[in-house]
Design a protein around this motif. Sequence first.
Motif, PDB file in Angstrom:
ATOM      1  N   ARG A   1       0.844  -1.210   0.000  1.00 58.85           N
ATOM      2  CA  ARG A   1       0.000   0.000   0.000  1.00 58.85           C
ATOM      3  C   ARG A   1       0.874   1.253   0.000  1.00 58.85           C
ATOM      4  NH1 ARG A   1      -3.997  -0.635   4.892  1.00 58.85           N
ATOM      5  NH2 ARG A   1      -4.470   1.502   4.335  1.00 58.85           N
ATOM      6  N   LEU A  59       1.265   4.155  -2.877  1.00 58.25           N
ATOM      7  CA  LEU A  59       1.117   5.570  -2.538  1.00 58.25           C
ATOM      8  C   LEU A  59       2.331   6.370  -3.015  1.00 58.25           C
ATOM      9  CD1 LEU A  59      -0.573   7.747  -1.004  1.00 58.25           C
ATOM     10  CD2 LEU A  59       0.787   7.176   1.005  1.00 58.25           C
ATOM     11  N   TYR A  70      -0.862   5.858   6.950  1.00 54.85           N
ATOM     12  CA  TYR A  70      -1.189   5.598   5.545  1.00 54.85           C
ATOM     13  C   TYR A  70      -2.489   6.290   5.158  1.00 54.85           C
ATOM     14  CZ  TYR A  70      -2.825   3.525   1.313  1.00 54.85           C
ATOM     15  OH  TYR A  70      -3.315   3.373   0.041  1.00 54.85           O
ATOM     16  N   ALA A  92      -2.932   9.091   2.315  1.00 56.45           N
ATOM     17  CA  ALA A  92      -3.798   8.772   1.173  1.00 56.45           C
ATOM     18  C   ALA A  92      -4.866   9.849   0.986  1.00 56.45           C
ATOM     19  CB  ALA A  92      -4.433   7.399   1.356  1.00 56.45           C
ATOM     20  N   ASN A  96      -3.122  12.832  -0.595  1.00 56.01           N
ATOM     21  CA  ASN A  96      -2.773  12.543  -1.980  1.00 56.01           C
ATOM     22  C   ASN A  96      -3.993  12.550  -2.900  1.00 56.01           C
ATOM     23  OD1 ASN A  96      -0.868  11.829  -4.037  1.00 56.01           O
ATOM     24  ND2 ASN A  96      -1.719   9.772  -3.981  1.00 56.01           N
ATOM     25  N   SER A  97      -5.129  12.170  -2.386  1.00 53.10           N
ATOM     26  CA  SER A  97      -6.342  12.125  -3.215  1.00 53.10           C
ATOM     27  C   SER A  97      -7.056  13.477  -3.271  1.00 53.10           C
ATOM     28  CB  SER A  97      -7.299  11.060  -2.687  1.00 53.10           C
ATOM     29  OG  SER A  97      -7.841  11.462  -1.439  1.00 53.10           O
TER      30      SER A  97
END
Length: 130
Positions: free
Chosen positions: A8, A12, A57, A61, A64-65
């Motif tokens: 994962r 990423l 994480y 995430a 990042n999104s």
Amino acid sequence: MSATRYRRFLKLCEEWPKDESKRGRDLGTFLRQKVASAFREGENTQISDPEKCDQMYESLARINSNMYKEKFPRAKDTSFTGVTVEECRMLLATGNMQQTDEEKKGLWKTLIDRFSSKPEDGPTSEKSEK
């Protein structure tokens, strides 16, 4: 489970953009270094705090999104100063930051020279005589 976490984080890192204009200060590069350091044994790495690892994480995430950008849209594409995103990128590029640092050093040296020089044989104050 460590293998899944490792994969994962690798995914990423692949998705996380690199900003070549911020050499030495790029978050994508920093993230890649931290993941490599945390998962030294790759899929066989033993995670001491799996819950904290998963929280880290999930947080990364979401960033990042662009979850927060979409959840809280901005009314304008500029800051309160009127500077656009592209202008900010240009100003924060490593080359411009180094030039600014050199200018600051020049100003700092000028100030130090001005205020650290001893006054020429002028009158002394009463406080210095006491």
